[in-house]
Design a protein around this motif. Structure first.
Motif, PDB file in Angstrom:
ATOM      1  N   ASP A 462       0.833  -1.217   0.000  1.00  0.00           N
ATOM      2  CA  ASP A 462       0.000   0.000   0.000  1.00  0.00           C
ATOM      3  C   ASP A 462       0.856   1.251   0.000  1.00  0.00           C
ATOM      4  OD1 ASP A 462      -2.101  -1.644   0.019  1.00  0.00           O
ATOM      5  OD2 ASP A 462      -2.566  -1.438   2.165  1.00  0.00           O
ATOM      6  N   LYS A 463       1.814   1.279   0.929  1.00  0.00           N
ATOM      7  CA  LYS A 463       2.599   2.504   1.134  1.00  0.00           C
ATOM      8  C   LYS A 463       3.491   2.824  -0.058  1.00  0.00           C
ATOM      9  CE  LYS A 463       3.267   4.148   5.707  1.00  0.00           C
ATOM     10  NZ  LYS A 463       3.793   3.631   6.941  1.00  0.00           N
ATOM     11  N   LEU A 464       4.171   1.803  -0.538  1.00  0.00           N
ATOM     12  CA  LEU A 464       5.116   2.042  -1.640  1.00  0.00           C
ATOM     13  C   LEU A 464       4.431   1.936  -2.993  1.00  0.00           C
ATOM     14  CD1 LEU A 464       8.075  -0.114  -0.300  1.00  0.00           C
ATOM     15  CD2 LEU A 464       7.912   2.364  -0.273  1.00  0.00           C
ATOM     16  N   GLY A 465       3.176   1.543  -2.954  1.00  0.00           N
ATOM     17  CA  GLY A 465       2.438   1.407  -4.212  1.00  0.00           C
ATOM     18  C   GLY A 465       3.006   0.293  -5.075  1.00  0.00           C
ATOM     19  N   LEU A 466       3.371  -0.816  -4.435  1.00  0.00           N
ATOM     20  CA  LEU A 466       3.932  -1.933  -5.217  1.00  0.00           C
ATOM     21  C   LEU A 466       2.828  -2.612  -6.019  1.00  0.00           C
ATOM     22  CD1 LEU A 466       6.368  -3.615  -2.671  1.00  0.00           C
ATOM     23  CD2 LEU A 466       6.889  -2.006  -4.479  1.00  0.00           C
ATOM     24  N   SER A 467       3.150  -3.046  -7.184  1.00  0.00           N
ATOM     25  CA  SER A 467       2.145  -3.682  -8.042  1.00  0.00           C
ATOM     26  C   SER A 467       1.927  -5.123  -7.604  1.00  0.00           C
ATOM     27  CB  SER A 467       2.623  -3.669  -9.482  1.00  0.00           C
ATOM     28  OG  SER A 467       3.747  -4.507  -9.589  1.00  0.00           O
ATOM     29  N   ALA A 468       0.832  -5.693  -8.079  1.00  0.00           N
ATOM     30  CA  ALA A 468       0.506  -7.071  -7.726  1.00  0.00           C
ATOM     31  C   ALA A 468       1.594  -8.010  -8.230  1.00  0.00           C
ATOM     32  CB  ALA A 468      -0.823  -7.454  -8.347  1.00  0.00           C
ATOM     33  N   ARG A 469       2.173  -7.647  -9.341  1.00  0.00           N
ATOM     34  CA  ARG A 469       3.221  -8.461  -9.954  1.00  0.00           C
ATOM     35  C   ARG A 469       4.420  -8.588  -9.012  1.00  0.00           C
ATOM     36  NH1 ARG A 469       5.218  -4.881 -14.544  1.00  0.00           N
ATOM     37  NH2 ARG A 469       3.539  -5.794 -15.752  1.00  0.00           N
ATOM     38  N   ALA A 470       4.592  -7.567  -8.177  1.00  0.00           N
ATOM     39  CA  ALA A 470       5.738  -7.575  -7.265  1.00  0.00           C
ATOM     40  C   ALA A 470       5.593  -8.640  -6.179  1.00  0.00           C
ATOM     41  CB  ALA A 470       5.903  -6.197  -6.628  1.00  0.00           C
ATOM     42  N   TYR A 471       4.351  -8.978  -5.852  1.00  0.00           N
ATOM     43  CA  TYR A 471       4.076  -9.837  -4.694  1.00  0.00           C
ATOM     44  C   TYR A 471       4.838 -11.171  -4.745  1.00  0.00           C
ATOM     45  CZ  TYR A 471       1.232 -11.982  -1.033  1.00  0.00           C
ATOM     46  OH  TYR A 471       0.819 -12.602   0.122  1.00  0.00           O
ATOM     47  N   ASP A 472       4.662 -11.915  -5.825  1.00  0.00           N
ATOM     48  CA  ASP A 472       5.315 -13.221  -5.943  1.00  0.00           C
ATOM     49  C   ASP A 472       6.830 -13.106  -5.994  1.00  0.00           C
ATOM     50  OD1 ASP A 472       2.998 -14.551  -5.838  1.00  0.00           O
ATOM     51  OD2 ASP A 472       2.909 -15.099  -7.968  1.00  0.00           O
TER      52      ASP A 472
END
Ligand code: ATP
Ligand code: MG
Length: 511
Positions: A462-472
């Motif tokens: 949320d804070k850094l605005g990471l994309s969903a792609r970053a999760y894995d």
């Protein structure tokens, strides 16, 4: 009159035996035909063979000569058939004793005066010969080192056609070279070392993590910050090559004609850095006479793409297959070839077109639109395959002149080896060998995080605005960081570090 000798040719990165037959007939006018799908250099071998025979003191028969290369259904390329064709004709003319000819293989290009010139693919040819109970092989002198790595096969380097005939007729003693069974794969013979890099502790750590889990990595920084320097040193911390890896990599270089007579077998991991103007064929291989591309030449090593956004879109697009499958399939009308392509991708780029967006010491002259356009040249699917992005800041002058040397590659490497050993056990019996290759189901199985970790990851996203792609990607990289600490579970500090390695996803920067 008829003569037959054995030779060999390469298909993909493996070789097969070729029977070279010569049929001579007393019909006029004299003629010379080659059948059995000869291509390019094989078609032209007639001129070289006849000149070499004449200049070696043999009379050219005024006959109709037919050469057949069997099996007839595979296209044959290259000049390696010159020698066997010449010897097959000489057999037909009863100039050569045929006694040993069914147990030896002959390869070599002929010069017009009858000297043997080096050919491509000698290592796979020797490996194939050994498999098929061939006793020995006659090779051009420059190919002897490469050939001598196949144990149990007699290697006879011979300099001229005349000498080959003398040896076959028992008039000259055969000189067999010793097999090289002792090449040391563990010593670090790289000309560069990680200790050359001053400062950059963060980046070096990121590269260590990348090496430990075989993660592809993107280095982002202003000109002169040392991206190329760092990338070149990645092979020096990767685990030493196994014998199998060394032979496979050498086979590819041999087939591409890049093995020189001094190296013999490649025992250090390759580092390839093609220029950004490279074509898609140059990168993944192919062409009318199929050749391995850069992705295969970097097999078991590192492929470095400097200035990633400058590569043509279609070129980056074709990278996806080898990145996913670890090999490249090339289809031609009658033929499908597969070249191995297991490499670590290291890419480098400036943060913006002028290069200084992240550099506090130089003013960036780009506007937001320019930066967006620059970044959009790298497609999402390619970025999806790069687990680690890291900023490479310019090193302050004081650090560059600092006399204290950094940690040496040889002391970093054992840590990587240990982390890789954990992964080997984890993925035993599976198709994958490293954390980087985990698919969704593996990630769910091996990258479990507790409530605290989940909360941390959610806040970061949320804070850094990471994309969903970053999760894995973050989960995979944290698995590697945990492995480096021999930790079964993924703890918060592992996740926090992995989150750091997503520079390009952070919305604050470029979005
Ligand atoms: N951390 C460092 N320690 C020692 N030397 C360094 C360091 N960083 C840069 N250098 C020196 O600066 C030179 C330029 O570095 P390098 O070519 O790797 O930069 P780069 O980031 O690839 O630049 P570009 O974006 O222009 O390609 C190196 O050859 C090296 O001599
Ligand atoms: Mg550079």
């Amino acid at each position: 009159m008829f003569g037959k000798v054995l030779s060999s040719a390469v298909l993909g990165i493996d070789a097969y035996t070729v029977e070279v037959e010569a049929h001579l007939e007393n019909t006029t006018p004299a003629a010379f035909f080659t059948v059995g799908l000869p291509e390019g250099a094989v078609k032209e071998s007639k001129e070289r063979v006849l000149a070499a025979m004449k200049n070696s003191g043999f009379r050219i028969p005024s006959k109709r000569i037919t050469i057949n290369l069997a099996p007839a259904d595979i296209r044959k390329e290259g000049a390696a058939f010159d020698l066997p064709i010449a010897v097959a004709i000489l057999c037909g003319l009863r100039h050569v004793d045929t006694h040993f000819l069914d147990k030896i293989i002959l390869i070599g290009e002929l010069s017009l005066d009858g000297e043997l010139r080096p050919v491509k693919g000698v290592l796979p040819i020797c490996i194939n010969a050994k498999k098929h109970d061939i006793n020995g092989i006659i090779v051009p002198p420059e190919n002897q080192k490469e050939a001598s790595f196949v144990p149990g096969l007699k290697i006879a380097p011979v300099a001229t056609l005349k000498e080959v005939v003398e040896i076959l007729n028992g008039k000259k003693a055969i000189q067999v070279v010793k097999n090289q069974d002792h090449f040391n794969l563990t010593t670090n013979k790289y000309p560069v070392d990680f200790s050359d890099v001053k400062g950059q502790e963060n980046v070096k750590r990121a590269m260590e993590v990348a090496a430990a889990g075989s993660h592809n990595i993107l280095l982002i920084g202003p000109p002169g910050s040392g991206k190329t320097m760092l990338a070149k040193r990645l092979p020096t911390i990767l685990p030493g090559m196994t014998m199998e890896e060394a032979l496979e990599t050498t086979k590819i270089h041999s087939v591409a004609g890049l093995n020189n007579s001094k190296i013999g077998v490649i025992t250090i991991r390759p580092f390839r850095s093609p220029h950004h103007t490279i074509s898609d064929v140059g990168l993944i291989g192919g062409g009318t006479v199929p050749k391995p591309g850069e992705v295969s030449l970097s097999h078991n090593g590192v492929l470095f793409l400097d200035e990633l956004p400058e590569f043509k879109k279609n070129v980056l697009e074709v990278l996806r297959q080898p990145l996913e499958n670890r090999d490249v399939t090339i289809s031609r009308a009658r033929l499908t070839l597969t070249y191995p392509a297991t490499f670590m991708l290291v890419a480098a780029m400036n943060p913006c077109p002028c290069g200084y967006y992240t550099d506090p010491r130089n003013e960036c002259t780009c506007n937001d639109g320019m930066i967006q356009k620059y970044l959009s040249r790298i497609s999402g699917p390619l970025l999806d395959r790069i687990d680690i992005h890291v900023d490479v800041p310019a090193v302050p002058f004081e650090e560059l002149t600092n006399k204290v040397a950094g940690e040496k590659s040889e002391s970093i490497q054992p840590r990587i080896q240990k982390a890789r050993a954990i992964q080997t056990i984890r993925f035993k019996g599976k198709q994958i060998h490293s954390n980087a290759s985990m698919e969704k189901t593996d990630i769910r199985k091996y990258c479990k995080i507790d409530k605290k970790g989940e909360a941390l990851l959610k806040t970061a996203m949320d804070k850094l605005g990471l994309s969903a792609r970053a999760y894995d990607r973050i989960l995979k990289v944290s698995r590697t960081i945990a492995d480096m600490e021999k930790s079964e579970s993924i703890a918060s500090q592992h996740l926090s570090e992995a989150i750091q390695y997503r520079s390009l996803d952070r919305s604050g920067w470029m979005g």
